[in-house]
Design an enzyme around this catalytic site. Structure first.
Site, PDB file in Angstrom:
ATOM      1  N   GLY A 148      -8.457   4.542   3.221  1.00  0.00           N
ATOM      2  CA  GLY A 148      -8.071   3.513   4.161  1.00  0.00           C
ATOM      3  C   GLY A 148      -6.792   2.837   3.682  1.00  0.00           C
ATOM      4  N   CYS A 149      -5.943   2.400   4.606  1.00  0.00           N
ATOM      5  CA  CYS A 149      -4.671   1.786   4.200  1.00  0.00           C
ATOM      6  C   CYS A 149      -4.902   0.475   3.461  1.00  0.00           C
ATOM      7  CB  CYS A 149      -3.751   1.593   5.401  1.00  0.00           C
ATOM      8  SG  CYS A 149      -4.470   0.697   6.795  1.00  0.00           S
ATOM      9  N   ASN A 150      -5.850  -0.344   3.920  1.00  0.00           N
ATOM     10  CA  ASN A 150      -6.181  -1.572   3.207  1.00  0.00           C
ATOM     11  C   ASN A 150      -6.783  -1.253   1.839  1.00  0.00           C
ATOM     12  OD1 ASN A 150      -5.415  -3.018   5.495  1.00  0.00           O
ATOM     13  ND2 ASN A 150      -7.494  -3.180   6.276  1.00  0.00           N
ATOM     14  N   THR A 153      -4.069  -0.231  -0.691  1.00  0.00           N
ATOM     15  CA  THR A 153      -3.281  -1.355  -1.187  1.00  0.00           C
ATOM     16  C   THR A 153      -4.051  -2.131  -2.244  1.00  0.00           C
ATOM     17  OG1 THR A 153      -2.449  -1.545   1.091  1.00  0.00           O
ATOM     18  CG2 THR A 153      -1.780  -3.236  -0.462  1.00  0.00           C
TER      19      THR A 153
END
Length: 342
Positions: A148-150, A153
């Site tokens: 997932g992009c979140n 990060t």
């Protein structure tokens, strides 16, 4: 030899980002693009910014000759992705950009996504696609599950610190701001310009965000015990980008040194001088991650800030990075383009 690439779900944002990146990739050639609802249409009519490229028209997945494909990117929604992938040839290399194969435990998948997994045998086969931490497994993998992009990060700023044992694992607060493209291209009332512009909002409150499943899985495995962070995402009226701020108990200088040491040899991850923090503008349209560390006025506390482009390093760029490894190419091939500014 040029590698032949298919993109399943090319009519969405991550599919279009894959096309943008692969258009200048020296070793990849796109041979098939699928979009079930837009089958038969040229890519230029779906995404006019790609009209200068010579691309195959969109088609249905069952029309693709996978015998002539070396690797497929699957940019389909979760649940749809697992149903498609389980019927693809078992010798086909696949990078999946959905959530379907990120969680190793079928019970965890059902908890966070509300339904049983339809391909649990593939779920155990898939390698988690956080490249800088799983690259050896990715090189040997047939199926890679993009993060997932979140989740990506947050992990870039927290994983090395958990590994080094230099922060209090029971007092991790992660606050995240993300651009609207992270919600996908489907029409949603809360994403209309009049609803979103000139404001911001927190969402998935109280520990309900699905990417918490990835944080729980990865951080607990690193620590050898359960690690549960506090995580709140916020939706900002910008197209691209994620900025994550982590409030931590630990020595700020030590935290900065750990991150510098872990990422000093990485091509895409850059730790800024102590006391400097990044902006989403610094990485827009690129595969780079920038991380900054500052001390708090209260001794023994630190703020770590990380930024990446959710469509590129957070999804499609990460997928290309993994595909490079899977196909025996240098990891950075086609991905060293500078960020877009302003």
């Amino acid at each position: 030899m040029t590698k032949r690439i298919a993109i399943l779900g090319a009519s969405g944002y991550t599919g279009a980002e894959l096309v943008r990146l692969l258009a200048t990739h020296p070793e990849f050639r796109i041979v098939a693009l699928t979009g079930e609802r837009k089958a038969g249409q040229p890519m230029a009519s779906v995404f006019p910014f790609l009209r200068h490229l010579d691309l195959p028209d969109l088609c249905r997945i069952d029309e693709v000759d996978f015998a002539s494909v070396d690797l497929a990117f699957c940019a389909l929604p979760h649940a749809t992705s697992q149903a498609v992938i389980k019927d693809l040839p078992r010798n086909l290399k696949i990078v999946d950009l959905s959530a379907d194969f990120r969680l190793r435990d079928p019970a965890a998948y059902e908890k966070w996504y509300g339904q049983p997994h339809a391909a649990p045998d593939l779920q155990t086969e898939a390698v988690y696609g956080l490249t800088e931490f799983y690259r050896d497994d990715i090189r040997a993998a047939r199926l890679v599950a993009g993060t997932g992009c979140n989740a990506a990060t947050g992990q870039y700023i927290l994983r090395p610190l958990i590994e080094a044992g230099c922060i209090d694992l029971d007092r991790i607060i992660l606050d995240l701001k993300c651009g609207v493209s992270g919600a996908g291209r489907s029409l949603k009332e809360n994403l209309l310009h009049a609803e979103l512009s000139e404001g911001t909002q927190a969402y998935a409150l109280g520990g309900t965000h699905r990417h918490l499943g990835e944080f729980d899985q990865e951080f607990s495995a690193i620590a050898g015990r359960e690690v549960r962070i506090q995580f709140t995402p916020h939706l900002l009226p910008m197209n691209r980008g994620i900025l994550a701020s982590a409030w931590l108990d630990g020595d700020p200088q030590r935290i900065h040194a750990v991150l510098m040491d872990r990422y000093c040899a990485e091509s895409f991850l850059h730790v800024l001088p102590f006391g400097t923090t990044p902006s989403t503008h610094d990485v827009r349209g690129s595969n780079f991650v920038h991380i900054g560390v500052v001390g708090d006025r209260i001794p023994g506390r630190a703020l770590v800030v990380g930024v990446l482009d959710n469509l590129c390093k957070g999804s499609s760029g990460q997928a290309v990075q993994n595909a490079n490894l899977m196909l025996g190419l240098p990891e950075t091939t086609g991905l060293m383009g500078a960020p877009v500014f302003p």
